[in-house]
Design a protein around this motif. Structure first.
Motif, PDB file in Angstrom:
ATOM      1  N   ALA A  89      11.957  35.962 -66.144  1.00  0.00           N
ATOM      2  CA  ALA A  89      10.558  35.522 -66.112  1.00  0.00           C
ATOM      3  C   ALA A  89      10.145  34.877 -67.432  1.00  0.00           C
ATOM      4  CB  ALA A  89       9.647  36.703 -65.789  1.00  0.00           C
ATOM      5  N   ARG A  90      10.818  35.280 -68.531  1.00  0.00           N
ATOM      6  CA  ARG A  90      10.494  34.722 -69.850  1.00  0.00           C
ATOM      7  C   ARG A  90      11.363  33.506 -70.201  1.00  0.00           C
ATOM      8  NH1 ARG A  90      10.573  40.293 -71.172  1.00  0.00           N
ATOM      9  NH2 ARG A  90      12.621  40.021 -72.173  1.00  0.00           N
ATOM     10  N   ASN A  91      12.247  33.136 -69.298  1.00  0.00           N
ATOM     11  CA  ASN A  91      13.139  32.003 -69.534  1.00  0.00           C
ATOM     12  C   ASN A  91      12.326  30.713 -69.739  1.00  0.00           C
ATOM     13  OD1 ASN A  91      14.750  29.574 -68.212  1.00  0.00           O
ATOM     14  ND2 ASN A  91      16.267  31.042 -68.984  1.00  0.00           N
ATOM     15  N   ALA A  92      12.775  29.873 -70.646  1.00  0.00           N
ATOM     16  CA  ALA A  92      12.043  28.648 -70.982  1.00  0.00           C
ATOM     17  C   ALA A  92      11.826  27.755 -69.765  1.00  0.00           C
ATOM     18  CB  ALA A  92      12.789  27.885 -72.075  1.00  0.00           C
ATOM     19  N   ALA A  93      12.835  27.672 -68.886  1.00  0.00           N
ATOM     20  CA  ALA A  93      12.705  26.814 -67.705  1.00  0.00           C
ATOM     21  C   ALA A  93      11.632  27.344 -66.756  1.00  0.00           C
ATOM     22  CB  ALA A  93      14.051  26.716 -66.980  1.00  0.00           C
ATOM     23  N   VAL A  94      11.581  28.685 -66.615  1.00  0.00           N
ATOM     24  CA  VAL A  94      10.559  29.296 -65.750  1.00  0.00           C
ATOM     25  C   VAL A  94       9.172  29.070 -66.347  1.00  0.00           C
ATOM     26  CG1 VAL A  94       9.692  31.470 -64.797  1.00  0.00           C
ATOM     27  CG2 VAL A  94      12.162  31.014 -64.840  1.00  0.00           C
ATOM     28  N   LYS A  95       9.058  29.258 -67.660  1.00  0.00           N
ATOM     29  CA  LYS A  95       7.770  29.036 -68.334  1.00  0.00           C
ATOM     30  C   LYS A  95       7.293  27.601 -68.149  1.00  0.00           C
ATOM     31  CE  LYS A  95       7.964  32.517 -72.033  1.00  0.00           C
ATOM     32  NZ  LYS A  95       7.978  32.702 -73.505  1.00  0.00           N
ATOM     33  N   ALA A  96       8.216  26.662 -68.267  1.00  0.00           N
ATOM     34  CA  ALA A  96       7.857  25.251 -68.119  1.00  0.00           C
ATOM     35  C   ALA A  96       7.389  24.957 -66.700  1.00  0.00           C
ATOM     36  CB  ALA A  96       9.049  24.370 -68.486  1.00  0.00           C
ATOM     37  N   ALA A  97       8.073  25.561 -65.711  1.00  0.00           N
ATOM     38  CA  ALA A  97       7.687  25.353 -64.311  1.00  0.00           C
ATOM     39  C   ALA A  97       6.297  25.918 -64.040  1.00  0.00           C
ATOM     40  CB  ALA A  97       8.718  26.005 -63.386  1.00  0.00           C
ATOM     41  N   VAL A  98       6.024  27.118 -64.576  1.00  0.00           N
ATOM     42  CA  VAL A  98       4.708  27.744 -64.388  1.00  0.00           C
ATOM     43  C   VAL A  98       3.622  26.894 -65.030  1.00  0.00           C
ATOM     44  CG1 VAL A  98       3.283  29.745 -65.006  1.00  0.00           C
ATOM     45  CG2 VAL A  98       5.616  30.081 -64.167  1.00  0.00           C
ATOM     46  N   LYS A  99       3.893  26.382 -66.237  1.00  0.00           N
ATOM     47  CA  LYS A  99       2.907  25.562 -66.945  1.00  0.00           C
ATOM     48  C   LYS A  99       2.588  24.290 -66.166  1.00  0.00           C
ATOM     49  CE  LYS A  99       1.983  23.472 -71.460  1.00  0.00           C
ATOM     50  NZ  LYS A  99       2.512  23.229 -72.824  1.00  0.00           N
ATOM     51  N   ALA A 100       3.599  23.729 -65.512  1.00  0.00           N
ATOM     52  CA  ALA A 100       3.403  22.495 -64.752  1.00  0.00           C
ATOM     53  C   ALA A 100       2.656  22.742 -63.448  1.00  0.00           C
ATOM     54  CB  ALA A 100       4.750  21.835 -64.474  1.00  0.00           C
ATOM     55  N   VAL A 101       2.989  23.864 -62.797  1.00  0.00           N
ATOM     56  CA  VAL A 101       2.421  24.147 -61.472  1.00  0.00           C
ATOM     57  C   VAL A 101       1.071  24.855 -61.570  1.00  0.00           C
ATOM     58  CG1 VAL A 101       2.778  25.486 -59.352  1.00  0.00           C
ATOM     59  CG2 VAL A 101       4.680  24.228 -60.371  1.00  0.00           C
ATOM     60  N   TRP A 102       0.969  25.786 -62.487  1.00  0.00           N
ATOM     61  CA  TRP A 102      -0.227  26.642 -62.556  1.00  0.00           C
ATOM     62  C   TRP A 102      -0.682  26.708 -64.022  1.00  0.00           C
ATOM     63  CZ3 TRP A 102      -0.732  29.629 -57.739  1.00  0.00           C
ATOM     64  CH2 TRP A 102      -1.977  30.265 -57.604  1.00  0.00           C
ATOM     65  N   PRO A 103      -1.257  25.619 -64.547  1.00  0.00           N
ATOM     66  CA  PRO A 103      -1.619  25.580 -65.973  1.00  0.00           C
ATOM     67  C   PRO A 103      -2.783  26.514 -66.293  1.00  0.00           C
ATOM     68  CG  PRO A 103      -2.495  23.669 -64.848  1.00  0.00           C
ATOM     69  CD  PRO A 103      -1.628  24.387 -63.842  1.00  0.00           C
ATOM     70  N   GLN A 104      -2.899  26.844 -67.568  1.00  0.00           N
ATOM     71  CA  GLN A 104      -4.035  27.657 -67.994  1.00  0.00           C
ATOM     72  C   GLN A 104      -5.326  26.865 -67.844  1.00  0.00           C
ATOM     73  OE1 GLN A 104      -3.074  28.929 -72.006  1.00  0.00           O
ATOM     74  NE2 GLN A 104      -2.365  30.912 -71.258  1.00  0.00           N
ATOM     75  N   VAL A 105      -6.430  27.587 -67.574  1.00  0.00           N
ATOM     76  CA  VAL A 105      -7.743  26.958 -67.432  1.00  0.00           C
ATOM     77  C   VAL A 105      -8.692  27.568 -68.450  1.00  0.00           C
ATOM     78  CG1 VAL A 105      -9.761  26.699 -65.934  1.00  0.00           C
ATOM     79  CG2 VAL A 105      -7.465  26.393 -64.990  1.00  0.00           C
ATOM     80  N   ASP A 106      -9.329  26.720 -69.233  1.00  0.00           N
ATOM     81  CA  ASP A 106     -10.362  27.155 -70.171  1.00  0.00           C
ATOM     82  C   ASP A 106     -11.714  27.004 -69.470  1.00  0.00           C
ATOM     83  OD1 ASP A 106     -12.566  26.634 -72.181  1.00  0.00           O
ATOM     84  OD2 ASP A 106     -10.961  27.219 -73.535  1.00  0.00           O
ATOM     85  N   PRO A 107     -12.436  28.104 -69.227  1.00  0.00           N
ATOM     86  CA  PRO A 107     -13.695  28.025 -68.459  1.00  0.00           C
ATOM     87  C   PRO A 107     -14.710  27.062 -69.050  1.00  0.00           C
ATOM     88  CG  PRO A 107     -12.994  30.311 -68.701  1.00  0.00           C
ATOM     89  CD  PRO A 107     -12.097  29.499 -69.575  1.00  0.00           C
ATOM     90  N   ALA A 108     -14.871  27.074 -70.376  1.00  0.00           N
ATOM     91  CA  ALA A 108     -15.864  26.198 -71.001  1.00  0.00           C
ATOM     92  C   ALA A 108     -15.476  24.729 -70.840  1.00  0.00           C
ATOM     93  CB  ALA A 108     -16.020  26.551 -72.477  1.00  0.00           C
ATOM     94  N   LYS A 109     -14.186  24.428 -71.008  1.00  0.00           N
ATOM     95  CA  LYS A 109     -13.737  23.044 -70.843  1.00  0.00           C
ATOM     96  C   LYS A 109     -13.904  22.585 -69.397  1.00  0.00           C
ATOM     97  CE  LYS A 109     -10.393  22.953 -74.658  1.00  0.00           C
ATOM     98  NZ  LYS A 109      -8.967  22.848 -75.040  1.00  0.00           N
ATOM     99  N   LEU A 110     -13.703  23.491 -68.464  1.00  0.00           N
ATOM    100  CA  LEU A 110     -13.868  23.155 -67.051  1.00  0.00           C
ATOM    101  C   LEU A 110     -15.317  22.761 -66.765  1.00  0.00           C
ATOM    102  CD1 LEU A 110     -12.542  23.328 -64.096  1.00  0.00           C
ATOM    103  CD2 LEU A 110     -13.773  25.484 -63.955  1.00  0.00           C
ATOM    104  N   VAL A 111     -16.275  23.578 -67.230  1.00  0.00           N
ATOM    105  CA  VAL A 111     -17.692  23.283 -66.996  1.00  0.00           C
ATOM    106  C   VAL A 111     -18.089  22.011 -67.733  1.00  0.00           C
ATOM    107  CG1 VAL A 111     -20.051  24.134 -67.301  1.00  0.00           C
ATOM    108  CG2 VAL A 111     -18.253  25.708 -66.575  1.00  0.00           C
ATOM    109  N   LEU A 112     -17.563  21.822 -68.941  1.00  0.00           N
ATOM    110  CA  LEU A 112     -17.827  20.591 -69.698  1.00  0.00           C
ATOM    111  C   LEU A 112     -17.411  19.369 -68.878  1.00  0.00           C
ATOM    112  CD1 LEU A 112     -18.554  19.508 -72.701  1.00  0.00           C
ATOM    113  CD2 LEU A 112     -16.087  19.307 -72.929  1.00  0.00           C
ATOM    114  N   ARG A 113     -16.250  19.442 -68.249  1.00  0.00           N
ATOM    115  CA  ARG A 113     -15.769  18.306 -67.461  1.00  0.00           C
ATOM    116  C   ARG A 113     -16.636  18.086 -66.219  1.00  0.00           C
ATOM    117  NH1 ARG A 113      -9.737  17.469 -64.737  1.00  0.00           N
ATOM    118  NH2 ARG A 113     -10.118  15.312 -64.030  1.00  0.00           N
ATOM    119  N   LEU A 114     -17.034  19.184 -65.566  1.00  0.00           N
ATOM    120  CA  LEU A 114     -17.880  19.057 -64.378  1.00  0.00           C
ATOM    121  C   LEU A 114     -19.203  18.371 -64.699  1.00  0.00           C
ATOM    122  CD1 LEU A 114     -17.491  22.448 -62.452  1.00  0.00           C
ATOM    123  CD2 LEU A 114     -17.004  20.168 -61.544  1.00  0.00           C
TER     124      LEU A 114
END
Length: 661
Positions: free
Chosen positions: A351-376
């Motif tokens: 689960a900590r493998n670099a390839a798995v981390k990269a796949a997760v980042k591409a498919v399910w990226p982190q979301v910053d709530p304030a940046k999301l509302v700013l964009r909306l």
């Protein structure tokens, strides 16, 4: 009792320094709770039981006598001298009547002046005629009418039966209290907290309690009620405090129509769509290298894992945390099929493998709530995509900033914006839930604000306090059913308090002329206090000068004086008071025997009370609001802040709804 605690020696009873610190903190809290409040008597009543509580009601059985007070007091031998008002044996002090004496032969009330016992009043119950109407207690009325100097005080000596039923209702259920001015709903909510802490102390010590008020002035006014009852751990906050986030400063203000859209419950769906839009379907297979072996997970299988997590509708962040474990599990299945015997450590390593981390980042990226509302609020296309079918085109235009801000820190956030950020944050990570929340002046909250409060008690209960007739925001709730639904407590029991104790009958009757216009169908408050001469409504030729003169005249009486005026009139009146040599306080500042006059903007009057109120220009208070209905509701609030007398002065004609007889 305090000296006994102070004398405790814990040097030989703690296993280590951590235990010693924790135990000493508990001892310090106990000492604070046992503080001697010189003007707060320990007992206010006495119950003479016909029989000892719990004993067989046999002929000739001895009765028992109990003094009732704010907290439990015992003597040097540990025997009780005063029983806590929250104990079951104290309940008949509030509930017993001639029709239902509850095995009480006599109820005694004690009267105090400055902490000194000066009077008592006996009420025989056991041998009384049940059909005889109960006389109004003179001591009880004197306590209600006692001049108000300083912060709000407890009403533990004057709780009425209908109030006591709400106070003692269980922790598992939520309660909504509709109460007009002076019915004691705020006091009921605070005493309910004190009762719940008594009955469920260990549970609430773990989960926490919170009192939410409309503004800082109000919270300062009520902050001494619970400490006077020995409860020091209850936190207080406004809704703005709840949704405040580090780095986001409220520097902007919304127009009323924009704030209404931002506070609409439909915004929750817009935000949910916007958060979920960050998930993208995998298009490439995943290759994980471990040692000399390569393990491949095809794109369709990754897509199935992502789709399954989306279907579960769990928090975005929780699903993102689960995704690498799900991918790792799929690889471990392949390892087992190849004859290997991987364990949990191998799964975590994959689960900590670099390839798995990269796949997760591409498919399910982190979301910053304030940046999301700013964009909306900045990107018309992004907003339109996620508001389609939810908000109209005109509503979307209202949401968009005229000039987009470049970053979260530079944005001029409004209070309503931070509520949206809080909603988005909860979509990403679950908000911590408390054991019990008291929400006062709840009628003024928007649906999104209700949701923000509801998130703080998803696994706990709530006490909701308010008056629909006092809703003074453009988004004020139309019904308690609607409000409780947004709060997430649709099953809450609705209680109504209609007996008024604070506002004189003449004053509340005058203010109630506004009810048909501001809240049709709502029952007017029936005051138990008739105070001839408590209402004066006078036309003025030189309004400012006559208002100042009325303040000077009011200061001849005991107690606090509130000069309430439209916000726009405050600077003029402030200057006039200073020129007349009348010092004044601002709302939230504590009145004293030397400083008893408070200059109150109409927008901050809600929830406050004064012995005498001077009301400046009712029409200006109405005109200061976005629409007439909201203005009349604001005026209704201002008219009902007086305990002993109201003097209203006007140079402009009175609002038609008030002038009508």
């Amino acid at each position: 009792m305090r000296e006994d605690v102070e004398a405790l020696d814990i040097r030989d009873v703690t296993a280590n320094w951590v235990n010693a610190i924790v135990l000493q903190a508990q001892i310090d809290d106990r000492i604070k709770a046992l503080a001697d409040l010189s003007h707060t008597p320990l007992f206010f009543g006495r119950l003479d039981y016909l029989h000892a509580p719990g004993a067989e009601l046999a002929e000739g059985a001895d009765g028992e006598q109990f003094y009732i007070g704010r907290r439990h007091v015992h003597d040097a031998g540990g025997d009780p001298m005063v029983i806590d008002w929250r104990a079951p044996v104290s309940q008949p002090f509030y509930r017993a009547s001639k029709a239902d004496p509850q095995d009480v032969s006599l109820r005694r009330r004690f009267g105090y002046t400055g902490g000194e016992l000066t009077a008592y009043e006996d009420e025989p119950l056991a041998d009384a005629d049940p059909s005889e109407s109960a006389a109004v207690s003179k001591l009880l009325q004197q306590e209600i009418e006692r001049p108000r100097v300083g912060p709000m005080r407890d009403i533990v000596a004057t709780i009425q039966p209908e109030q006591d039923e709400i106070v003692r209702s269980g922790l598992s259920g939520s309660v909504c209290v509709q109460g007009g001015p002076g019915t004691g709903k705020t006091a009921v909510g605070l005493h309910r907290v004190a009762y719940l802490l008594y009955a469920h102390r260990e549970r609430l010590a773990r989960t926490g309690t919170l009192v939410i008020g409309p503004n800082r002035s109000f919270l300062h006014y009520i902050e001494q009620v619970l400490p006077a009852l020995g409860e020091l751990e209850v936190k207080q906050a406004t809704v703005d405090d709840l949704v405040a986030r580090e780095g986001l400063e409220v520097r902007g203000a919304d127009a009323a129509d924009t704030a209404v859209v931002k506070g609409d419950a439909r915004m929750a769906e817009v935000l949910r769509r916007a958060v979920r839009s960050h998930v993208t379907a995998p298009t490439e297979p995943l290759m994980v290298v471990r040692g000399s072996r390569r393990w491949r997970v095809p794109a369709y299988e990754l897509e199935e894992i992502v789709a399954e997590l989306q279907a579960r509708d769990i928090r975005y962040g929780a699903a993102r945390d689960a995704l690498p474990q799900r991918i790792s599990h799929a690889i471990l299945v392949r390892m087992e099929q190849a004859g290997e015997a991987p364990d949990d450590r191998v799964q975590d390593a994959v689960a900590r493998n670099a390839a798995v981390k990269a796949a997760v980042k591409a498919v399910w990226p982190q979301v910053d709530p304030a940046k999301l509302v700013l964009r909306l609020l900045s990107d018309p296309e992004f907003l339109a995509l996620h508001a389609e079918g939810v908000l109209t085109a005109d509503e979307q235009k209202l949401l968009l900033w005229p000039k987009p801000f470049r970053s979260v820190k530079s944005a001029k956030w409004s209070a309503a914006d931070l509520v949206l950020v809080d909603e988005a944050a909860d979509l990403v990570e679950r908000t911590h839930s408390l054991g019990h929340v008291v929400l006062d002046e709840a009628q003024d909250l928007s649906p999104m604000q209700y949701r923000a409060v509801g998130r703080r008690c998803t696994t706990g209960s709530a006490t909701v306090l308010g008056d629909l007739a006092q809703g003074t925001t453009p988004w004020a709730t139309r019904s308690w059913d609607e409000a409780l639904s947004h709060l997430g407590k649709p099953e809450a029991v609705l209680e109504e308090l209609t007996a008024g104790f604070r506002v004189p009958r003449e004053v509340i009757a005058y203010a109630s002329r506004l009810l048909p216009a501001i809240s049709p169908g709502l029952a007017p408050v029936s005051s138990v206090r008739e105070t001839p001469g408590s209402l004066v409504v006078t036309p003025a030729t030189d309004l400012t000068a006559e208002v100042v003169s009325a303040c000077r005249d009011s200061l001849a009486y005991e107690g606090s004086i509130g000069l309430i005026a439209a916000d726009a009139r405050i600077p003029v009146l402030a200057q006039a008071l200073l020129e007349a040599g009348l010092a004044y306080l601002s709302p939230g500042e504590e009145t004293t025997a030397q400083s008893r006059l408070t200059l109150v903007p109409a927008s901050l009057a809600k929830g406050l009370e004064y012995d005498y109120v001077v009301l400046d220009e009712p029409a200006a208070i109405v005109d200061g609001e976005p629409d007439e209905r909201t203005g009349l509701r604001r005026l209704y609030v201002c008219l009902t802040r007086a305990v002993s007398g109201l003097t209203a002065l006007h140079s402009a004609p009175l609002p038609a709804a008030l002038a009508a007889s």
